[in-house]
Write a protein that holds these residues in place. Structure first.
Motif, short mmCIF file in Angstrom:
data_model
loop_
_atom_site.label_atom_id
_atom_site.label_comp_id
_atom_site.label_asym_id
_atom_site.label_seq_id
_atom_site.Cartn_x
_atom_site.Cartn_y
_atom_site.Cartn_z
N UNK A 253 62.72 13.40 12.30
CA UNK A 253 62.37 14.15 11.10
C UNK A 253 60.95 14.69 11.09
N UNK A 254 60.23 14.55 12.21
CA UNK A 254 58.84 15.02 12.24
C UNK A 254 58.73 16.50 11.91
N UNK A 255 59.66 17.30 12.40
CA UNK A 255 59.57 18.75 12.17
C UNK A 255 59.59 19.11 10.69
N UNK A 256 60.21 18.25 9.88
CA UNK A 256 60.25 18.49 8.43
C UNK A 256 58.99 17.99 7.74
N UNK A 257 58.21 17.14 8.42
CA UNK A 257 57.00 16.58 7.81
C UNK A 257 55.74 17.33 8.20
N UNK A 258 55.79 18.08 9.29
CA UNK A 258 54.54 18.62 9.84
C UNK A 258 53.84 19.60 8.90
N UNK A 259 54.59 20.34 8.08
CA UNK A 259 53.94 21.26 7.15
C UNK A 259 53.11 20.50 6.12
N UNK A 260 53.58 19.32 5.71
CA UNK A 260 52.81 18.51 4.75
C UNK A 260 51.51 18.04 5.40
N UNK A 261 51.59 17.54 6.63
CA UNK A 261 50.38 17.13 7.32
C UNK A 261 49.40 18.29 7.47
N UNK A 262 49.93 19.47 7.74
CA UNK A 262 49.07 20.62 8.00
C UNK A 262 48.42 21.20 6.74
N UNK A 263 48.79 20.64 5.59
CA UNK A 263 48.06 21.03 4.39
C UNK A 263 46.57 20.68 4.52
N UNK A 264 46.28 19.61 5.27
CA UNK A 264 44.86 19.24 5.41
C UNK A 264 44.06 20.29 6.17
N UNK A 265 44.41 20.64 7.41
CA UNK A 265 43.63 21.68 8.09
C UNK A 265 43.68 23.03 7.37
N UNK A 266 44.80 23.31 6.69
CA UNK A 266 44.88 24.58 5.97
C UNK A 266 43.95 24.59 4.75
N UNK A 267 43.82 23.45 4.09
CA UNK A 267 42.85 23.36 2.99
C UNK A 267 41.42 23.50 3.52
N UNK A 268 41.15 22.86 4.66
CA UNK A 268 39.83 22.99 5.27
C UNK A 268 39.55 24.47 5.58
#
Length: 289
Positions: A253-268
């Motif tokens: 299920x990692x592919x479904x979670x990666x967008x949530x994790x990437x909120x951090x670099x996108x916020x940066x």
């Protein structure tokens, strides 16, 4: 080109002067140069006249921590770092010549990153704060990944983005809704040692085809956030991922979670550059309205 106070500080620290310098790309934050010392040692120097000089001090700590993990990843060694008399922060390190990947380079890189992530810690975070780009990165330790992700990664960057007007109140409400879902989304794993800012611009293969990583934002976190960031801007071949998976498999299920994790670099990136990055954040978080 190089500020004289920086040259003077280097000479004081190493007991020899810089004899030549050639400007190189240092990214969007720092200035950088390839420099030669009197003993003909070739080094990479980066400096910043406006950022917090402590940024380079904690970068040196991060590089030392990555080196201590004793993987096959190449970590450029630091010769000296500090603050010059005029307040300019700088870091002088080994110059590694960029080469080309070999048939097994990407696979070896994936395996080496997996080995790095097998270095675990009792808590998420670090014993000191550091920086992500030129922005402060809070690493206050937590026993729980969700708490760390929300309080030390999402909240500071989200506050910065709303204070500057880059994101609005509707987006903040969506973040709060997302937070409630995270305990059921993130798999339970121990804190892993992370580079912390691993994208395609922070690694290359040296002349032996070995992966060289640099410009870290080190902490102990959920390893999936590191893997997610490698997908965000591309630059990592498929055999990098397959070798990683063979060495340290991910929960399904990692592919479904990666967008949530990437909120951090996108916020940066929203806080650093604004524009399309804010729209990407809004697009991801909209599903939690």
């Amino acid at each position: 080109m190089i500020p004289d106070p920086v040259k003077q500080q280097i000479q004081h620290a190493l007991d020899q002067p810089v004899t030549s310098a050639q400007r190189v790309s240092g990214g969007s934050i720092n200035q950088a140069a390839k420099v030669t010392l009197k003993d003909e040692t070739t080094c990479f120097l980066k400096w910043n006249t406006s950022a917090d000089p402590h940024m380079f001090v904690v970068e040196e700590k991060g590089l030392a921590l990555l080196t201590s993990a004793d993987t096959s990843l190449r970590i450029p060694s630091v010769l000296t770092t500090g603050k010059a008399a005029d307040g300019t922060g700088f870091l002088l390190q080994e110059f590694v010549t960029e080469g080309h990947s070999k048939p097994d380079s990407a696979s070896n890189f994936g395996r080496a990153l997996a080995q790095l992530h097998k270095h675990h810690h009792e808590t998420y975070g670090l014993d000191h704060d550091n920086f992500i780009g030129r922005l402060p990165q809070s690493n206050t330790p937590h026993d729980n990944w969700v708490d760390f992700f929300v309080q030390e990664r999402m909240a500071p960057q989200l506050q910065m983005a709303t204070d500057s007007g880059k994101l609005g109140s509707d987006t903040v409400s969506s973040f709060k809704s997302m937070y409630e879902t995270l305990p059921d989304i993130f798999p339970d794993e121990p804190p892993s040692l992370l580079h912390g800012d691993l994208w395609g611009g922070n690694y290359f293969f040296d002349q032996d085809g070995e992966a060289t990583i640099y410009d870290p934002a080190v902490y102990y976190g959920h390893r999936e956030i590191e893997l997610a960031f490698t997908h965000l801007f591309g630059g990592f071949p498929s055999n990098f991922y397959s070798a990683y998976e063979e060495t340290y498999s991910l929960t399904s299920g990692f592919s479904k979670r990666k967008d949530i994790y990437n909120l951090y670099p996108l916020l940066v990136h929203t806080n650093l550059f604004g524009g399309s990055y804010a729209r990407q954040v809004e697009g991801i978080i909209r599903q939690f309205k």
